[in-house]
Scaffold this motif. Structure first.
Motif, PDB file in Angstrom:
ATOM      1  N   THR A  98      37.853  39.295  42.476  1.00 43.80           N
ATOM      2  CA  THR A  98      38.757  40.246  43.610  1.00 43.80           C
ATOM      3  C   THR A  98      40.266  39.791  43.718  1.00 43.80           C
ATOM      4  O   THR A  98      41.030  40.458  43.633  1.00 43.80           O
ATOM      5  N   SER A  99      40.240  38.378  43.848  1.00 42.62           N
ATOM      6  CA  SER A  99      41.664  38.095  44.062  1.00 42.62           C
ATOM      7  C   SER A  99      42.570  38.222  42.792  1.00 42.62           C
ATOM      8  O   SER A  99      43.734  38.602  42.915  1.00 42.62           O
ATOM      9  N   ILE A 102      43.588  41.831  42.685  1.00 42.15           N
ATOM     10  CA  ILE A 102      44.609  42.402  43.560  1.00 42.15           C
ATOM     11  C   ILE A 102      45.646  41.501  43.024  1.00 42.15           C
ATOM     12  O   ILE A 102      46.944  42.391  43.341  1.00 42.15           O
ATOM     13  N   GLN A 103      45.821  40.335  42.935  1.00 43.92           N
ATOM     14  CA  GLN A 103      46.983  39.610  42.644  1.00 43.92           C
ATOM     15  C   GLN A 103      47.855  39.661  41.347  1.00 43.92           C
ATOM     16  O   GLN A 103      49.010  39.740  41.136  1.00 43.92           O
ATOM     17  N   SER A 125      34.798  44.206  39.704  1.00 43.95           N
ATOM     18  CA  SER A 125      35.075  42.873  40.483  1.00 43.95           C
ATOM     19  C   SER A 125      33.792  42.192  40.790  1.00 43.95           C
ATOM     20  O   SER A 125      32.901  42.640  41.085  1.00 43.95           O
ATOM     21  N   SER A 222      34.561  37.174  48.974  1.00 47.95           N
ATOM     22  CA  SER A 222      35.954  37.288  48.430  1.00 47.95           C
ATOM     23  C   SER A 222      37.071  36.762  49.070  1.00 47.95           C
ATOM     24  O   SER A 222      36.703  36.601  50.167  1.00 47.95           O
ATOM     25  N   GLU A 224      39.907  37.989  49.659  1.00 44.54           N
ATOM     26  CA  GLU A 224      40.410  38.879  50.512  1.00 44.54           C
ATOM     27  C   GLU A 224      39.690  38.804  52.130  1.00 44.54           C
ATOM     28  O   GLU A 224      40.395  38.810  53.009  1.00 44.54           O
ATOM     29  N   SER A 243      46.147  33.337  45.652  1.00 47.90           N
ATOM     30  CA  SER A 243      45.554  34.699  46.584  1.00 47.90           C
ATOM     31  C   SER A 243      46.303  34.899  47.676  1.00 47.90           C
ATOM     32  O   SER A 243      46.193  35.843  48.500  1.00 47.90           O
TER      33      SER A 243
END
Length: 300
Positions: A98-99, A102-103, A125, A222, A224, A243
């Motif tokens: 997930t990180s 997103i990043q 993910s 995650s 997040e 992250s």
């Protein structure tokens, strides 16, 4: 036997209905029945139990497995022939955490898709260990994750290095410290990633080395989720340094450096050894490996 008949059988196995299969395939119900009857006559067996709901017989289940493999081979042949045009195209299923999704991926994919619009990507993910398993069984083409585990069935290449850090909100008691000792974690309520993640396994190894029984108040799937809970001052989190770049910039989280956590973890790309790489995968891997480390770890 023809490919249309195989597609019809596969669709019936998913919908459990001749009528619904016909609607998806733009065929009349009699046409669907005729295709299945033709297969059954050719192989001299009953493939489908026509009672409601429609199900596959034991023979049908065996046939389905091979029908799926045949269509996969046909798709691969089509892809290889398409690749002869030397125009990178096709579909890539990416597996990542997930990180990273997103990043990192927004920066990578925005460039890649501008350059190669005929290449389509699907992102799944999951944890790094799950990425490896999905690559091995063929449900993921290329993975980007932590390379702490060795797997002889995968080709891997390091892209950059990350570390795991202790993060707290500005109101947390540890926020006044720039540095802390690992012993200070004995009584601190901790928000950790789930046990199947690299970050959690790394944290637990540190706890074992120093004979610490952590006070875990939350386990989340995650980075997040860990960040959001830490921002609410529900505990201190241990997550990827990369992250939290946005939260550090906004001042909603702070890193408290702990020497024992300062270990570099390789993050890289992985794919199954020996598999055919279509032009989309070849181009993606080439571009990914050619990117400088700053492309991954730089601020957005």
């Amino acid at each position: 036997m023809n490919l249309s008949q195989l597609e019809t059988l596969i669709t019936i196995s998913k919908t459990m209905s001749f009528r619904k299969a016909g609607e998806l395939l733009n065929l009349t119900q009699p046409a669907v029945s005729a295709q299945i009857k033709s297969l059954e006559d050719e192989f001299k067996t009953v493939l489908i139990d026509r009672n409601q709901p429609v199900t596959l017989t034991d023979s049908g289940k065996v046939f389905l497995e091979h029908a799926t493999r045949i269509l996969d081979i046909v798709d691969e042949v089509k892809q290889k022939l398409s690749d002869l045009n030397q125009i990178p195209q096709g579909h890539i299923v990416l597996g990542t955490t997930t990180s990273i999704a997103i990043q990192i991926l927004p920066r990578v994919l925005s460039y890649f898709q501008d350059q190669f619009p005929l290449i389509k990507t699907t992102i799944m993910s999951m944890s790094s260990s799950q990425i490896m398993a999905h690559i091995e069984n063929g449900t993921v083409d290329i993975g980007i994750g932590y390379l702490n585990e060795q797997n002889p069935n995968l080709n891997t290449s390091v892209l950059y290095y990350d570390s795991f850090e202790l993060v707290v909100c500005p109101e947390h008691p540890l926020a006044k410290h720039e540095h802390a000792t690992v012993d200070m974690l004995r009584e601190v309520p901790l928000i950790l990633l789930s046990p199947d993640t690299v970050g959690r396994r790394f944290a637990e190894e540190i706890f074992r080395q120093y004979n610490i029984t952590p006070h875990i108040v939350m386990e989340l799937s995650s980075s997040e989720e860990v960040k959001r809970m830490a921002e609410l001052n529900l505990g201190a989190g241990i997550i990827s340094k990369l992250s939290v770049s946005n939260e550090l910039r906004r001042g909603t989280l702070k890193i408290v450096q702990i020497h024992e956590l300062e270990t570099a973890h390789p993050v890289g790309v992985m794919y199954r050894s020996g598999r055919y790489l279509n032009s989309a995968m070849q181009q993606f891997l080439s571009d990914l490996k050619g990117m400088p480390e700053a492309q991954f770890i730089g601020s957005e």
